[in-house]
Design an enzyme around this catalytic site. Structure first.
Site, PDB file in Angstrom:
ATOM      1  N   LYS A   1      13.442  20.289  -8.883  1.00 15.01           N
ATOM      2  CA  LYS A   1      13.496  19.513 -10.120  1.00 15.01           C
ATOM      3  C   LYS A   1      12.186  19.594 -10.909  1.00 15.01           C
ATOM      4  CE  LYS A   1      17.354  16.611  -8.920  1.00 15.01           C
ATOM      5  NZ  LYS A   1      17.651  17.098  -7.557  1.00 15.01           N
TER       6      LYS A   1
HETATM    7  C1  LIG Z   1      18.871  17.641  -7.197  1.00 16.96           C
HETATM    8  C2  LIG Z   1      18.932  18.494  -5.987  1.00 16.96           C
HETATM    9  C3  LIG Z   1      20.041  19.315  -5.708  1.00 16.96           C
HETATM   10  C4  LIG Z   1      21.284  19.326  -6.567  1.00 16.96           C
HETATM   11  O1  LIG Z   1      21.059  19.896  -7.818  1.00 16.96           O
HETATM   12  P1  LIG Z   1      22.113  19.672  -9.027  1.00 16.96           P
HETATM   13  O2  LIG Z   1      21.485  20.267 -10.198  1.00 16.96           O
HETATM   14  O3  LIG Z   1      22.264  18.173  -9.139  1.00 16.96           O
HETATM   15  O4  LIG Z   1      23.388  20.312  -8.619  1.00 16.96           O
HETATM   16  C5  LIG Z   1      20.004  20.127  -4.595  1.00 16.96           C
HETATM   17  N1  LIG Z   1      18.937  20.113  -3.762  1.00 16.96           N
HETATM   18  C6  LIG Z   1      17.855  19.338  -3.985  1.00 16.96           C
HETATM   19  C7  LIG Z   1      16.734  19.369  -3.017  1.00 16.96           C
HETATM   20  C8  LIG Z   1      17.808  18.507  -5.105  1.00 16.96           C
HETATM   21  O5  LIG Z   1      16.731  17.733  -5.316  1.00 16.96           O
END
Ligand SMILES: *Cc1c(COP(=O)(O)O)cnc(C)c1O
Length: 477
Positions: free
Chosen positions: A120
């Site tokens: 993120k």
């Molecule tokens: C947010 C997240 C996801 C999922 O990603 P999306 O964009 O919501 O599908 C997967 N793995 C981790 C470690 C995350 O922080």
């Protein structure tokens, strides 16, 4: 470039106009009117570019209302080896998103070398700098309100810390996050970051955010904003690394590759879909879920059935524990050929908690044409995959990446290179690594004493009024 709502009832807007908002006024999600196109000649030109150059090439098509020199300066400040230098000690941070080869045809795309050790950061760090720029230009300020069970909240706080005209009010549950995740957030001492620990669970935090956001008078008076996964700025920033990884793993633009994506709210996979729509030669986007398999069920059967919170399981890949996939409406809008009336009809059902089935109308047959396939994984699968990758390649992966790799290996086609997106580092999920491997994950040197740092947070009851009072007290700091 103008942005329209998936429900077709909101006026078209520019990138800057939708940057600070969330849903479109008609309840839909913003999408570009049409996707910018990269030809084979464009791809050839882009092949040798570094991350910042690629980011400008992609993002300048989406954010064409930001003067090019300004956008370039924001990108250059964001995507540096210092910001994305927290990963494994043998990674090449100058690549920003290094591609690690496990064996011929099998790669890990490192997206988790940012300050909070999860993917993120890739988009959120850019958003922090874009917000500061946009607010200064408009002479405005914003109070970001969110709820987190871990990764989103910390990524938002590390992106917004110290930014002018931005304050963050982040609710987190008293229990449910790992000690590492708590320490990561609560150790921030920046005056514009407010950690609010709620005596309750994550759902209580989310309910409070909803209640505050539904109070339109309060929302307007205190300039409440959000940075959740439906934000188009985040999706567009995530498109960039699909290009970077494609060029790193291939020698020619005639080759097609597969990406496997550990998925929750479908933001990351949606960015892959957008990259494909822009002309990147992607054969498969493999959507991997954990036990919370609402997306896998759709891609296998054509039925989209959002779960109740009671049906949503707490798993060892917690950042994928979702009941519905908030970005999924974007894909469905494309699948229907931007039939906004149809999308509205489908999501009016979803918003009531009902499901829909795309088989009868023949729409499900079209999914194949978008390269999207799926699978799911269990706790035992994650543990086994973490062990296999460690034994075979000497590489330690976290539980989310393990879900992606497991499903990717199941669903890949012979002769097509598979690139697995690494969405978090193992250091973030020590308990799971200990269970799988009986040892501790590597941790970046700079975070060695994280849990021992002084922490700064306020504990409140799960009470909307108490949260509102705290926001009101600091909203003009
Ligand atoms: C947010 C997240 C996801 C999922 O990603 P999306 O964009 O919501 O599908 C997967 N793995 C981790 C470690 C995350 O922080």
């Amino acid at each position: 470039m103008k942005y329209v709502s998936t429900r077709g009832q909101s006026p078209a807007q520019t990138f800057s106009e939708i940057l600070l908002g969330g849903l479109a006024p008609d309840g839909g999600l913003y999408l570009p009117e049409r996707y910018p196109q990269f030809t084979k000649a464009d791809l050839q030109r882009m092949r040798g570019m570094n991350y910042r150059e690629l980011a400008f090439e992609v993002l300048s098509r989406f954010a064409d209302d930001i003067p090019a020199a300004d956008l370039k300066a924001i990108i250059d400040k964001t995507y540096t080896a210092e910001v994305y230098g927290f990963g494994r000690s043998d990674s090449d941070f100058s690549q920003i998103t290094p591609v690690r080869k496990l064996e011929d045809g099998l790669y890990i795309l490192e997206l988790s070398n940012g300050p909070t050790l999860a993917f993120k950061d890739m988009a959120m760090q850019l958003l922090g700098n874009l917000f500061e720029y946009a607010l200064a230009r408009a002479g405005q300020d914003i109070n970001i309100l969110g709820a987190t069970s871990g990764d989103t909240g910390s990524a938002a706080e590390y992106a917004m810390r110290g930014k002018k005209n931005v304050r963050v009010f982040m609710l987190s549950p008293l229990e449910g996050m790992t000690r590492f995740q708590q320490a990561q957030m609560y150790s921030l001492q920046d005056a514009n970051i407010h950690n609010i620990v709620v005596r309750g669970v994550f759902d209580d935090c989310q309910d409070i955010v909803k209640a505050v956001s539904n109070d339109l008078e309060f929302k307007a008076r205190y300039r409440i904003g959000a940075v959740n996964s439906i934000n188009w700025g985040r999706v567009s920033a995530q498109v960039v690394y699909y290009f970077k990884a494609y060029f790193a793993a291939t020698k020619s633009n005639d080759e097609e590759v597969a990406f496997s994506v550990p998925s929750g709210n479908f933001g990351n996979a949606c960015a892959g879909h957008v990259a494909r729509m822009m002309g990147l030669p992607i054969r498969q986007i493999i959507v991997a879920t954990n036990e919370n398999d609402v997306l896998d069920e759709f891609f296998q059967t054509g039925v989209y059935r959002p779960r109740t919170s009671g049906e949503t399981q707490h798993t060892s890949s917690p950042s994928m524990d979702i009941s519905k996939a908030s970005n999924f409406e974007r894909f469905i809008a494309d699948l229907t050929g931007r039939d906004y009336a149809k999308v509205t009809e489908l999501w009016q059902a979803v918003d009531r908690g009902a499901s829909f089935d795309l088989k009868p109308a023949g729409l499900f047959d079209k999914v194949k044409g978008y390269g999207l396939v799926s699978g799911h994984s269990s706790h035992a699968d994650r543990m086994a995959t973490i062990r296999q990758v460690w034994d075979k390649y000497g590489v330690m992966i976290d539980t989310h990446t393990a879900d992606g790799l497991k499903v990717g290996l199941e669903r890949r086609e012979a002769g097509v290179k598979l690139i697995c997106l690494e969405t978090a580092l193992p250091a973030k999920f020590e308990d799971a690594i200990r269970e799988a491997l009986g040892r501790e994950p590597e941790r970046p040197q700079s975070l060695a004493n994280l849990e021992a740092l002084p922490q700064r947070y306020e504990v409140l009851d799960a009470d909307t009024e108490a949260v509102k009072n705290l926001i009101a007290a600091h909203a003009n700091d």
